[in-house]
Design a protein around this motif. Sequence first.
Motif, short mmCIF file in Angstrom:
data_model
loop_
_atom_site.label_atom_id
_atom_site.label_comp_id
_atom_site.label_asym_id
_atom_site.label_seq_id
_atom_site.Cartn_x
_atom_site.Cartn_y
_atom_site.Cartn_z
N GLY A 307 0.84 -1.19 0.00
CA GLY A 307 0.00 0.00 0.00
C GLY A 307 0.88 1.24 0.00
O GLY A 307 1.86 1.31 0.74
N LEU A 308 0.52 2.23 -0.80
CA LEU A 308 1.43 3.35 -1.05
C LEU A 308 0.76 4.70 -0.80
O LEU A 308 -0.36 4.96 -1.24
N THR A 309 1.49 5.56 -0.09
CA THR A 309 1.13 6.97 0.09
C THR A 309 2.34 7.81 -0.29
O THR A 309 3.45 7.53 0.18
N HIS A 310 2.13 8.83 -1.13
CA HIS A 310 3.24 9.71 -1.50
C HIS A 310 3.01 11.09 -0.89
O HIS A 310 1.87 11.55 -0.75
N GLN A 311 4.09 11.73 -0.53
CA GLN A 311 4.01 13.05 0.09
C GLN A 311 3.24 14.03 -0.79
O GLN A 311 2.49 14.88 -0.29
N ASN A 312 3.39 13.92 -2.12
CA ASN A 312 2.71 14.82 -3.05
C ASN A 312 1.32 14.33 -3.45
O ASN A 312 0.65 14.97 -4.24
N GLY A 313 0.92 13.18 -2.93
CA GLY A 313 -0.35 12.61 -3.34
C GLY A 313 -0.17 11.77 -4.59
O GLY A 313 -0.28 10.56 -4.58
N LYS A 314 0.14 12.42 -5.72
CA LYS A 314 0.40 11.70 -6.96
C LYS A 314 1.80 12.05 -7.45
O LYS A 314 2.23 13.20 -7.39
N ALA A 315 2.53 11.03 -7.92
CA ALA A 315 3.92 11.24 -8.33
C ALA A 315 4.47 9.95 -8.92
O ALA A 315 3.95 8.85 -8.69
N LYS A 316 5.53 10.09 -9.69
CA LYS A 316 6.33 8.94 -10.12
C LYS A 316 7.02 8.36 -8.89
O LYS A 316 7.54 9.10 -8.05
N PHE A 317 7.04 7.02 -8.75
CA PHE A 317 7.65 6.46 -7.56
C PHE A 317 8.66 5.35 -7.82
O PHE A 317 9.14 4.70 -6.90
N THR A 318 9.01 5.11 -9.09
CA THR A 318 10.10 4.19 -9.41
C THR A 318 11.05 4.84 -10.39
O THR A 318 10.72 5.85 -11.02
N SER A 319 12.22 4.25 -10.54
CA SER A 319 13.15 4.71 -11.57
C SER A 319 12.64 4.26 -12.94
O SER A 319 11.64 3.54 -13.05
N ASP A 320 13.32 4.68 -14.00
CA ASP A 320 12.92 4.32 -15.35
C ASP A 320 13.35 2.89 -15.71
O ASP A 320 14.28 2.34 -15.11
N GLY A 321 12.65 2.33 -16.68
CA GLY A 321 13.05 1.03 -17.21
C GLY A 321 12.62 -0.16 -16.38
O GLY A 321 13.22 -1.23 -16.48
N VAL A 322 11.55 -0.01 -15.57
CA VAL A 322 11.11 -1.12 -14.72
C VAL A 322 10.03 -1.92 -15.44
O VAL A 322 9.38 -1.46 -16.37
N GLU A 323 9.84 -3.15 -14.95
CA GLU A 323 8.75 -3.99 -15.45
C GLU A 323 7.42 -3.47 -14.91
O GLU A 323 7.37 -2.61 -14.03
N ASP A 324 6.33 -4.02 -15.44
CA ASP A 324 5.01 -3.61 -15.00
C ASP A 324 4.65 -4.35 -13.71
O ASP A 324 4.11 -5.45 -13.72
N TYR A 325 4.96 -3.71 -12.58
CA TYR A 325 4.64 -4.25 -11.27
C TYR A 325 3.44 -3.53 -10.66
O TYR A 325 3.27 -3.51 -9.44
N SER A 326 2.59 -2.95 -11.52
CA SER A 326 1.48 -2.16 -10.99
C SER A 326 0.52 -2.98 -10.14
O SER A 326 -0.08 -2.47 -9.19
N SER A 327 0.38 -4.28 -10.44
CA SER A 327 -0.54 -5.12 -9.67
C SER A 327 -0.03 -5.42 -8.28
O SER A 327 -0.77 -5.94 -7.43
N ASN A 328 1.25 -5.10 -8.01
CA ASN A 328 1.82 -5.32 -6.68
C ASN A 328 1.60 -4.15 -5.74
O ASN A 328 1.92 -4.25 -4.55
N PHE A 329 1.05 -3.05 -6.26
CA PHE A 329 0.85 -1.85 -5.45
C PHE A 329 -0.61 -1.44 -5.46
O PHE A 329 -1.36 -1.72 -6.40
N PHE A 330 -1.02 -0.75 -4.41
CA PHE A 330 -2.32 -0.10 -4.39
C PHE A 330 -2.19 1.21 -3.63
O PHE A 330 -1.30 1.39 -2.79
N SER A 331 -3.05 2.15 -3.97
CA SER A 331 -3.03 3.45 -3.31
C SER A 331 -3.74 3.37 -1.97
O SER A 331 -4.80 2.75 -1.85
#
Length: 373
Positions: A307-331
């Motif tokens: 589960g993820l919270t960012h200080q800005n609310g919405k933002a990029k949170f990984t470096s470039d060139g990563v695989e699609d791990y979007s299913s491993n995270f939720f807001s």
Amino acid sequence: MFKKRLITISALPFVTALLLGSSLIISNKPAKVLAANVTHEHVGWEGVSVLPTEAGDYYLTDNITLTSTWTVPIGATKLCLNGYVINANGGNFNAITIQAGATLDLYDCGTTVHNGYVDSAGLWHLGTGEETAKAITGGIITGVNNSSSSQGGGLNVSGTFNFYGGNIVGNTATKLGAGIYSTGDINMFGGNIAYNTTSSNGGGVCFNNEEKTFNLTGGTIDNNTARNFGGMQLTKGNFVMTGGSISNNIAITSYGGIVATSNFTLGGTAQIVGNTANGANNNFYLPNGKLILFDTEKTPSEDMKIGLTHQNGKAKFTSDGVEDYSSNFFSDKLEYGIKYNKETSGGEYLELVDTYDITNNTKEAGKETNHGC
């Protein structure tokens, strides 16, 4: 010519054998790093009813009530709780101090069930009471009530702590790290850090040395309570999490699970879920300028959930060139979701965005969705 064959003898987990013809050559070098909740035997270990003053391999034969801190001797010490309890009994001191130059490997192969209860502040107590009953199985380090000048509750680590099994529960402190305060290395393969409380920061753990590393590959940090950083405060240092869980911790004010204030690497089956701050979902808090790195050997599996919270609310949170791990995270917040941005080949990254901007791969407050907008 005889053929050499490398084998591991299961009854002696630290022993590797080289079979040469009919001769068996024994080596004390481990064949590989031990896994979580290691099954071991006490062959060659010494049974003790008092905590040792010299390095060696020991297992408890009785419960121990402390009247002062046990300082782990210089050198390498293995201790199996063997289902027994190390109880500070309300003492105003750390239960265990691992000094610089000392290494403690903590195991537990006991299955004793210890009756206890959790009070309204979230602190576990050994025995029976009128509040929420909670039994703990296996060996326990408990009973610290530290209001002294020293940091931490259950353990204060300056050396190296390898945690394979046992429970660090029911400790409280007025300073940082009710379960563990560490300026040394920690390798957590198993065990449980739970139901510790502090009026300061770091209900479960406070880790505070930029030159040291906390490796979490198994075990749980759960149900701890603090003013801030309910699960773990990573002040300085490297944190690598490829297994285990940080879950159901509570911060009265801010940062329920953990904050990436230092170097943070994820992978494997890591889970950071169910944590709250000031009553709201707050699992993994990412400050401005911090990006999540992924372990190159233990890449995220389908079981990794963050589960993820960012200080800005919405933002990029990984470096470039990563695989699609979007299913491993939720807001942690309903108004945001997870998006895999793949507009530039080689520049793919994950970001938190407004939910209405997402076309797919969204996790919304812990529930997977596909908006199809």
